[in-house]
Design a protein around this motif. Structure first.
Motif, short mmCIF file in Angstrom:
data_model
loop_
_atom_site.label_atom_id
_atom_site.label_comp_id
_atom_site.label_asym_id
_atom_site.label_seq_id
_atom_site.Cartn_x
_atom_site.Cartn_y
_atom_site.Cartn_z
N ARG A 1 85.10 -20.02 -61.22
CA ARG A 1 85.13 -19.52 -62.74
C ARG A 1 83.79 -19.94 -63.16
NH1 ARG A 1 90.54 -20.68 -62.87
NH2 ARG A 1 90.02 -22.74 -63.63
N ARG B 1 80.98 -18.10 -61.75
CA ARG B 1 80.82 -16.75 -62.10
C ARG B 1 80.31 -16.47 -63.68
NH1 ARG B 1 85.90 -15.57 -61.75
NH2 ARG B 1 86.24 -15.04 -59.82
N ASP B 2 80.54 -17.56 -64.32
CA ASP B 2 80.14 -17.66 -65.98
C ASP B 2 78.83 -18.09 -66.13
OD1 ASP B 2 82.67 -16.67 -66.21
OD2 ASP B 2 83.62 -18.37 -66.88
N ALA C 1 74.98 -18.65 -66.84
CA ALA C 1 73.99 -17.68 -67.49
C ALA C 1 72.66 -17.53 -66.71
CB ALA C 1 73.72 -18.37 -68.73
N GLU D 1 72.29 -24.96 -64.09
CA GLU D 1 73.46 -24.25 -64.43
C GLU D 1 74.66 -24.79 -63.47
OE1 GLU D 1 74.89 -21.54 -66.45
OE2 GLU D 1 72.99 -22.36 -67.70
#
Length: 323
Positions: free
Chosen positions: A222, A225-226, A228, A260
């Motif tokens: 997750r 996938r999230d 930025a 990230e």
């Protein structure tokens, strides 16, 4: 002669349109027999013209009866397109029954304008057979669309990791093939590959159970996938290995991706997975048209940097424990 030849065409049409070889082998053989009989009748009509009328009347009657019977049987067995075909042949069967006795010389014409009745019946038949063909085409297109959707679903399932919902190694390899086949515009700004290894999964599995280990894998998925990161594609390659692919990636986007990934690691630890960590290696390329060898080298560089990062992190943890 025309009507005798038409009998063979009608028999062949019924055989093909209703797919009689699959539906009922006996009806398929009957259609073949009717076509053979039409060939015999055609030969007889050409050699003995006086019999042509009898042959034509008999064969046309058999053809219509066969068409009505086979389409009715097909409709009973679920071939919905047969309904228009049945209606079409009934449209010529009815006037045919009316004029048949007169054609055979058994009695005078029942109606004065029998030709008009037959003409109307033929027009209705042609219209309904055209509708039947259109309905068949629509059915075939619907079947193709269902097949296409089914294939897409199967491809998605084959390309998706069932636990995390990320794309899997098969999808990763397939993506590389697409990149090799792509045009220059797709990779005009280079390519970025990040290889990621989830640290601490074995510890979680051993100490807290595999259910908690699966929860960790999903939490990382997750987070990845999230991220930025524009144009990023995330994959779970298997076990505790992940990969990120970024089209139009450069050194600057590699630095952003590194930040990230560090954020994802912090978020996962904040969820209660204090033993978890992300070791990663990032490699970038500015080649617009990569070769398979170049991509392999890029993967090797990212993999090597990931192992170097893992070794560095392990040494730091060991240093902290000794201190």
């Amino acid at each position: 002669v025309f009507f005798i030849a038409l009998t063979a065409l009608h028999a062949g049409f019924c055989r093909s349109f209703l797919q009689l070889p699959k539906l009922d082998a006996r009806l398929s053989h009957a259609a073949d027999g009717l076509m053979v009989l039409s060939a015999i009748g055609l030969l007889a009509a050409l050699t003995m013209p006086s019999t042509a009328h009898l042959w034509a009347t008999t064969l046309v009657g058999l053809a219509i009866a066969f068409a009505v019977g086979s389409s009715l049987w097909a409709l009973v067995n679920g071939v919905t397109q047969a309904r228009f075909m049945l209606a079409g042949y009934l449209a010529i069967l009815i006037p045919g029954v009316i004029i048949l006795p007169a054609n055979l010389g058994m009695m005078d014409d029942i109606i004065d304008n029998a030709d008009l009745l037959v003409l109307i019946g033929n027009a209705v038949e042609a219209m309904l057979l055209a509708v039947a063909l259109a309905d068949r085409v629509k059915s075939v297109e619907a079947s193709r669309e269902t097949f296409r959707i089914g294939m897409q679903t199967a491809m998605r399932q084959a390309s998706t990791d069932p636990l995390t919902g990320l794309q899997n190694r098969y999808a990763f390899n397939l993506r590389f093939e697409e990149i090799l086949d792509s045009d220059k515009a797709l990779l005009s700004n280079g390519l970025l590959i990040a290889m990621i290894d989830l640290d601490g999964l074995k510890t979680v599995n051993d100490q807290e159970g595999h259910a908690q280990g699966d929860a960790l894998l999903c939490a990382v998925a997750r987070g990845l996938r999230d991220m930025a990161t524009p144009n990023a594609e995330v994959f779970r390659l298997g076990g505790d290995e992940y990969a990120v692919l970024v089209l139009a990636g450069d050194e600057l986007s590699g630095q952003r991706l590194a930040r990230e990934l560090q954020r994802v690691e912090s978020d996962v630890r904040a969820m209660g997975f204090s033993q978890a960590g992300l070791s990663f290696g990032i490699a970038t390329s500015d080649r617009a048209l990569p070769t398979s060898r170049h991509l392999a080298q890029l993967l090797e560089v990212a993999d090597q940097r990931m192992y170097e990062n893992k070794a560095t992190r392990k040494a730091l943890r060991a240093g902290h424990r000794s201190a």
